[in-house]
Design an enzyme around this catalytic site. Structure first.
Site, PDB file in Angstrom:
ATOM      1  N   ASP A  56       0.888  -1.178   0.000  1.00 49.59           N
ATOM      2  CA  ASP A  56       0.000   0.000   0.000  1.00 49.59           C
ATOM      3  C   ASP A  56       0.912   1.210   0.000  1.00 49.59           C
ATOM      4  OD1 ASP A  56      -1.666   2.130   0.529  1.00 49.59           O
ATOM      5  OD2 ASP A  56      -2.778   1.121   2.131  1.00 49.59           O
ATOM      6  N   ILE A  57       0.893   1.970  -1.089  1.00 47.78           N
ATOM      7  CA  ILE A  57       1.857   3.076  -1.195  1.00 47.78           C
ATOM      8  C   ILE A  57       1.492   4.240  -0.276  1.00 47.78           C
ATOM      9  CG2 ILE A  57       2.451   2.375  -3.552  1.00 47.78           C
ATOM     10  CD1 ILE A  57       1.171   5.070  -4.497  1.00 47.78           C
ATOM     11  N   LYS A  61     -13.848  10.518  -9.899  1.00 47.59           N
ATOM     12  CA  LYS A  61     -14.643  10.658 -11.119  1.00 47.59           C
ATOM     13  C   LYS A  61     -15.079  12.114 -11.259  1.00 47.59           C
ATOM     14  CE  LYS A  61     -14.808   6.162 -11.903  1.00 47.59           C
ATOM     15  NZ  LYS A  61     -13.624   5.704 -12.612  1.00 47.59           N
ATOM     16  N   ALA A 116      -7.041  18.375  -9.361  1.00 45.51           N
ATOM     17  CA  ALA A 116      -6.183  17.740  -8.350  1.00 45.51           C
ATOM     18  C   ALA A 116      -5.361  16.621  -8.988  1.00 45.51           C
ATOM     19  CB  ALA A 116      -7.042  17.194  -7.216  1.00 45.51           C
ATOM     20  N   TYR A 117      -6.016  15.834  -9.857  1.00 45.77           N
ATOM     21  CA  TYR A 117      -5.309  14.738 -10.541  1.00 45.77           C
ATOM     22  C   TYR A 117      -4.161  15.311 -11.385  1.00 45.77           C
ATOM     23  CZ  TYR A 117      -4.598  10.661 -13.581  1.00 45.77           C
ATOM     24  OH  TYR A 117      -4.055   9.600 -14.278  1.00 45.77           O
ATOM     25  N   VAL A 149      -6.842   4.682 -21.440  1.00 49.48           N
ATOM     26  CA  VAL A 149      -6.918   3.224 -21.360  1.00 49.48           C
ATOM     27  C   VAL A 149      -8.204   2.778 -20.660  1.00 49.48           C
ATOM     28  CG1 VAL A 149      -5.709   1.162 -20.583  1.00 49.48           C
ATOM     29  CG2 VAL A 149      -4.396   3.204 -21.182  1.00 49.48           C
ATOM     30  N   THR A 152      -9.975   1.179 -18.253  1.00 47.07           N
ATOM     31  CA  THR A 152      -9.805   0.592 -16.912  1.00 47.07           C
ATOM     32  C   THR A 152     -10.916   1.159 -16.036  1.00 47.07           C
ATOM     33  OG1 THR A 152      -8.457   2.440 -16.146  1.00 47.07           O
ATOM     34  CG2 THR A 152      -7.280   0.590 -17.171  1.00 47.07           C
TER      35      THR A 152
HETATM   36  P1  NAP Z   1      -7.151   1.493 -12.043  1.00 45.59           P
HETATM   37  O1  NAP Z   1      -7.713   0.456 -12.932  1.00 45.59           O
HETATM   38  O2  NAP Z   1      -8.047   2.274 -11.164  1.00 45.59           O
HETATM   39  O3  NAP Z   1      -6.002   0.805 -11.166  1.00 45.59           O
HETATM   40  C1  NAP Z   1      -5.289   1.519 -10.220  1.00 45.59           C
HETATM   41  C2  NAP Z   1      -4.450   0.573  -9.406  1.00 45.59           C
HETATM   42  O4  NAP Z   1      -3.747   1.323  -8.400  1.00 45.59           O
HETATM   43  C3  NAP Z   1      -5.302  -0.466  -8.657  1.00 45.59           C
HETATM   44  O5  NAP Z   1      -4.611  -1.687  -8.591  1.00 45.59           O
HETATM   45  C4  NAP Z   1      -5.419   0.149  -7.271  1.00 45.59           C
HETATM   46  O6  NAP Z   1      -5.654  -0.791  -6.243  1.00 45.59           O
HETATM   47  C5  NAP Z   1      -4.013   0.719  -7.153  1.00 45.59           C
HETATM   48  N1  NAP Z   1      -3.872   1.653  -6.030  1.00 45.59           N
HETATM   49  C6  NAP Z   1      -4.585   2.771  -5.755  1.00 45.59           C
HETATM   50  N2  NAP Z   1      -4.170   3.312  -4.596  1.00 45.59           N
HETATM   51  C7  NAP Z   1      -3.186   2.502  -4.130  1.00 45.59           C
HETATM   52  C8  NAP Z   1      -2.380   2.512  -2.979  1.00 45.59           C
HETATM   53  N3  NAP Z   1      -2.498   3.452  -2.025  1.00 45.59           N
HETATM   54  N4  NAP Z   1      -1.449   1.548  -2.823  1.00 45.59           N
HETATM   55  C9  NAP Z   1      -1.304   0.574  -3.744  1.00 45.59           C
HETATM   56  N5  NAP Z   1      -2.063   0.490  -4.844  1.00 45.59           N
HETATM   57  C10 NAP Z   1      -3.000   1.447  -5.028  1.00 45.59           C
HETATM   58  O7  NAP Z   1      -6.354   2.585 -12.877  1.00 45.59           O
HETATM   59  P2  NAP Z   1      -5.454   2.483 -14.195  1.00 45.59           P
HETATM   60  O8  NAP Z   1      -6.173   3.178 -15.276  1.00 45.59           O
HETATM   61  O9  NAP Z   1      -4.957   1.096 -14.410  1.00 45.59           O
HETATM   62  O10 NAP Z   1      -4.254   3.436 -13.766  1.00 45.59           O
HETATM   63  C11 NAP Z   1      -2.920   2.997 -13.557  1.00 45.59           C
HETATM   64  C12 NAP Z   1      -2.010   4.210 -13.609  1.00 45.59           C
HETATM   65  O11 NAP Z   1      -2.081   4.813 -14.909  1.00 45.59           O
HETATM   66  C13 NAP Z   1      -2.401   5.321 -12.622  1.00 45.59           C
HETATM   67  O12 NAP Z   1      -1.228   5.902 -12.089  1.00 45.59           O
HETATM   68  C14 NAP Z   1      -3.144   6.322 -13.506  1.00 45.59           C
HETATM   69  O13 NAP Z   1      -3.109   7.616 -12.977  1.00 45.59           O
HETATM   70  C15 NAP Z   1      -2.360   6.196 -14.792  1.00 45.59           C
HETATM   71  N6  NAP Z   1      -3.060   6.652 -15.993  1.00 45.59           N
HETATM   72  C16 NAP Z   1      -4.195   6.023 -16.410  1.00 45.59           C
HETATM   73  C17 NAP Z   1      -4.815   6.459 -17.573  1.00 45.59           C
HETATM   74  C18 NAP Z   1      -6.046   5.785 -18.124  1.00 45.59           C
HETATM   75  O14 NAP Z   1      -6.578   6.232 -19.151  1.00 45.59           O
HETATM   76  N7  NAP Z   1      -6.526   4.710 -17.521  1.00 45.59           N
HETATM   77  C19 NAP Z   1      -4.302   7.545 -18.294  1.00 45.59           C
HETATM   78  C20 NAP Z   1      -3.157   8.167 -17.838  1.00 45.59           C
HETATM   79  C21 NAP Z   1      -2.529   7.699 -16.693  1.00 45.59           C
HETATM   80  P3  NAP Z   1      -7.163  -1.106  -5.702  1.00 45.59           P
HETATM   81  O15 NAP Z   1      -7.740  -2.123  -6.618  1.00 45.59           O
HETATM   82  O16 NAP Z   1      -6.879  -1.629  -4.334  1.00 45.59           O
HETATM   83  O17 NAP Z   1      -7.930   0.186  -5.705  1.00 45.59           O
END
Ligand code: NAP
Length: 276
Positions: free
Chosen positions: A62-63, A95, A192-193, A230, A232
């Site tokens: 957990d970061i 969101k 914020a993001y 992406v 997700t």
């Molecule tokens: P996601 O499906 O919501 O997955 C996020 C992951 O981070 C989940 O495994 C979540 O765990 C974990 N997480 C959140 N808080 C944490 C914590 N305190 N300690 C450890 N793990 C934690 O999001 P994603 O789209 O795959 O995003 C992955 C990365 O890509 C993020 O940094 C996001 O900002 C970046 N990103 C995504 C997009 C996009 O379009 N999807 C675009 C640009 C950048 P839980 O399941 O426990 O919540």
């Protein structure tokens, strides 16, 4: 202590992180750790990849929790004597329609995306072995948020001499400014993001500079990147890339060959260095 190479991906029980682990299991010549803050979700993701014939290992992380980060650090030190690949992928985003007060969103988002990622770096970067690769998953949103900052803030975030302490103070100031309701007056964009990802991109530039100054002969390459838009839980089903496509740039940076001396300290999107 094992001589086996080791890769760690934060927040990899789902989404892009899981896709990065899947790709590393196929391409990285060593142990690959899927990590999750929740052991149940983590083990379920491991089981999913095992069904595909892959063999990821698991460690809780957990970061947001310094103890959890340090437990992983001690484990890696003890079992592998260090670390070869670190992908800082874990992140959160409220969101758009979420009605949580903006100051709370700012505090919570910065806590994980910036301060949590920084704590992982503080604890794990000293363990990264020569020719190691570090990938900090930021976002193109960091670039648009940067353009939304005042000229003064933009200059600071683009500076080649900004220190980690100065960056930390600026990130903390953003949170404080949102609490006082003065963040826009103080030159911050209304995201914020976006600000948290400015923090991740600038932190990466600083860390790469420090590696140049203190560990030049170790050939460690550290970059920030954007995975793209992406599909997700974070971005939703309308996004254009599959998780596997989103993993391509982070995996490319994680597997830069030992002969490579670039990119380093860059912001990379679609495997291409972008101007900051
Ligand atoms: P996601 O499906 O919501 O997955 C996020 C992951 O981070 C989940 O495994 C979540 O765990 C974990 N997480 C959140 N808080 C944490 C914590 N305190 N300690 C450890 N793990 C934690 O999001 P994603 O789209 O795959 O995003 C992955 C990365 O890509 C993020 O940094 C996001 O900002 C970046 N990103 C995504 C997009 C996009 O379009 N999807 C675009 C640009 C950048 P839980 O399941 O426990 O919540």
């Amino acid at each position: 202590m094992s001589n086996v190479q080791v890769a760690v991906v934060t927040g990899s029980n789902k989404g892009i992180g899981l896709a990065i682990v899947r790709a590393l299991c196929k391409q990285f010549p060593g142990d690959v750790y899927l990590t999750s803050r929740d052991p149940g979700r983590g083990q379920a993701a491991v089981a999913q990849l095992q069904q595909e014939g892959l063999r990821p290992l698991f460690h809780q992380l957990d970061i947001d929790d310094l103890q959890s980060i340090r437990a992983l650090r001690d484990f890696l030190k003890e079992k592998y004597g260090g670390l070869n690949v670190l992908v800082n992928n874990a992140g959160i985003a409220f969101k758009v329609q979420d009605t949580t007060p903006f100051a709370v969103q700012a505090e919570v988002t910065l806590k994980t995306n910036f301060f949590g990622t920084r704590n992982v770096c503080t604890e794990l970067l000293p363990l990264v072995k020569p020719y190691g690769r570090v990938v900090n998953v930021s976002s193109m949103v960091s670039c648009s948020a940067l353009r939304g900052c005042s000229q003064e803030l933009q200059q600071k975030f683009r500076s080649d001499t900004i220190t980690e302490d100065e960056l930390v103070q600026l990130m903390a100031k953003f949170v404080e400014d949102t609490k006082k309701g003065v963040h826009e007056k103080e030159g911050w964009p209304n995201t914020a993001y976006g600000v948290s990802k400015i923090g991740v991109t600038v932190l990466s530039r600083i860390q790469a500079r420090l590696l140049n100054e203190h560990r030049k002969g170790d050939h460690v390459l550290l970059n920030a990147c954007c995975p793209g838009w992406v599909r997700t839980d974070m971005a939703g089903p309308k996004a254009t890339k599959s998780p596997e496509e989103g993993a391509e740039t982070p995996v490319y940076l994680a597997l830069l060959p030992s002969s490579a001396d670039a990119p380093h300290g860059q912001f990379v999107s679609d495997k291409t260095v972008k101007a900051w």
